[in-house]
Design a protein around this motif. Structure first.
Motif, PDB file in Angstrom:
ATOM      1  N   UNK A  30       0.969  -1.093   0.280  1.00 20.16           N
ATOM      2  CA  UNK A  30      -0.013  -0.013   0.019  1.00 20.16           C
ATOM      3  C   UNK A  30       1.004   1.263   0.024  1.00 20.16           C
ATOM      4  N   UNK A  31       1.098   1.940  -1.206  1.00 17.75           N
ATOM      5  CA  UNK A  31       2.135   3.003  -1.318  1.00 17.75           C
ATOM      6  C   UNK A  31       1.441   4.196  -1.365  1.00 17.75           C
ATOM      7  N   UNK A  32       0.792   4.713  -0.208  1.00 18.25           N
ATOM      8  CA  UNK A  32       0.169   5.885  -0.069  1.00 18.25           C
ATOM      9  C   UNK A  32       1.009   6.919  -0.073  1.00 18.25           C
ATOM     10  N   UNK A  33       2.362   6.707   0.244  1.00 21.41           N
ATOM     11  CA  UNK A  33       3.383   7.674   0.495  1.00 21.41           C
ATOM     12  C   UNK A  33       4.072   7.939  -0.969  1.00 21.41           C
ATOM     13  N   UNK A  34       3.764   7.198  -1.911  1.00 23.68           N
ATOM     14  CA  UNK A  34       4.018   7.427  -3.310  1.00 23.68           C
ATOM     15  C   UNK A  34       5.848   7.213  -3.421  1.00 23.68           C
ATOM     16  N   UNK A  63       3.401   2.442   3.015  1.00 25.98           N
ATOM     17  CA  UNK A  63       4.125   3.764   3.044  1.00 25.98           C
ATOM     18  C   UNK A  63       2.835   4.778   3.294  1.00 25.98           C
ATOM     19  N   UNK A  64       3.333   5.838   3.950  1.00 24.98           N
ATOM     20  CA  UNK A  64       2.640   7.035   4.317  1.00 24.98           C
ATOM     21  C   UNK A  64       3.545   8.141   3.916  1.00 24.98           C
ATOM     22  N   UNK A  65       3.132   9.402   3.511  1.00 25.83           N
ATOM     23  CA  UNK A  65       3.753  10.587   3.558  1.00 25.83           C
ATOM     24  C   UNK A  65       3.900  11.162   5.076  1.00 25.83           C
ATOM     25  N   UNK A 100       7.425   5.865   6.837  1.00 22.48           N
ATOM     26  CA  UNK A 100       6.994   7.203   6.755  1.00 22.48           C
ATOM     27  C   UNK A 100       7.855   8.324   6.050  1.00 22.48           C
ATOM     28  N   UNK A 101       7.470   8.637   4.854  1.00 17.83           N
ATOM     29  CA  UNK A 101       8.422   9.340   4.058  1.00 17.83           C
ATOM     30  C   UNK A 101       8.895  10.779   4.554  1.00 17.83           C
TER      31      UNK A 101
END
Length: 180
Positions: A30-34, A63-65, A100-101
């Protein structure tokens, strides 16, 4: 094969918690942070499939931004695994790697079987080498790929080959923790 789970742009922790867990054999990202390149997603998907096929264990990568509601990545990763796999039996062979990016932080949690097989020493070393080196350099694909390889070796009983080329120097402000 799906490459990643679709999430709203800039999804929050609530969006991730409300999502269904990635289905076994279909996706593990799940690549929410792109944070991943398309080729990186493909490489990680391949590693995910191999890990599951060889060992029966499954690692979800989220991932999350940035974290807005929960400041501690371990607290959030724990909430994710508890929400997606609510019983010890369901989550026994599952792990979650949260990246967390914005803060370049990460957490690695898992069910009882996963954590018992991998061991605290390896989990700590992954966070202190793989995460500390690759997150600082924003090499997200390398972070996840080396983490998968190290976990896969451990889950198959093979010796750990180390991570990040052994070049990690962890500073006091790195903020990488391991929940034991």
């Amino acid at each position: 094969m799906t490459t990643s789970v679709a999430m709203p742009v800039h999804a929050t922790e609530l969006d991730i918690l409300g999502a269904s867990p990635p289905a076994a054999g279909s996706t593990c990202i799940i690549d929410d942070g792109k944070l991943f390149s398309k080729s990186g997603v493909g490489a990680v998907q391949g590693l995910c499939g191999k890990l599951e096929k060889k060992t029966g264990y499954h690692l979800d990568v989220v991932t999350i931004r940035k974290l807005a509601l929960v400041n501690d990545p371990f607290d959030f990763a724990d909430k994710v695994i508890e929400r997606w796999y609510p019983t010890a039996e369901e989550g026994d062979k599952h792990g979650v790697l949260l990246v967390v990016g914005k803060t370049k932080d990460a957490a690695l949690v898992g069910g009882p079987g996963f954590m018992g097989k991998v061991g605290n020493e390896l989990l700590s070393d992954i966070l202190q080498t793989n995460v500390a080196v690759y997150a600082k350099e924003e090499k997200w694909n390398a972070l996840v790929e080396t983490t998968y390889r190290r976990l896969s070796d451990a889950l198959q009983g093979a010796p750990d080959k180390g991570g990040a080329g052994g070049q990690a120097e962890v500073s006091a402000e790195a903020g990488f923790l391991l929940k034991l």
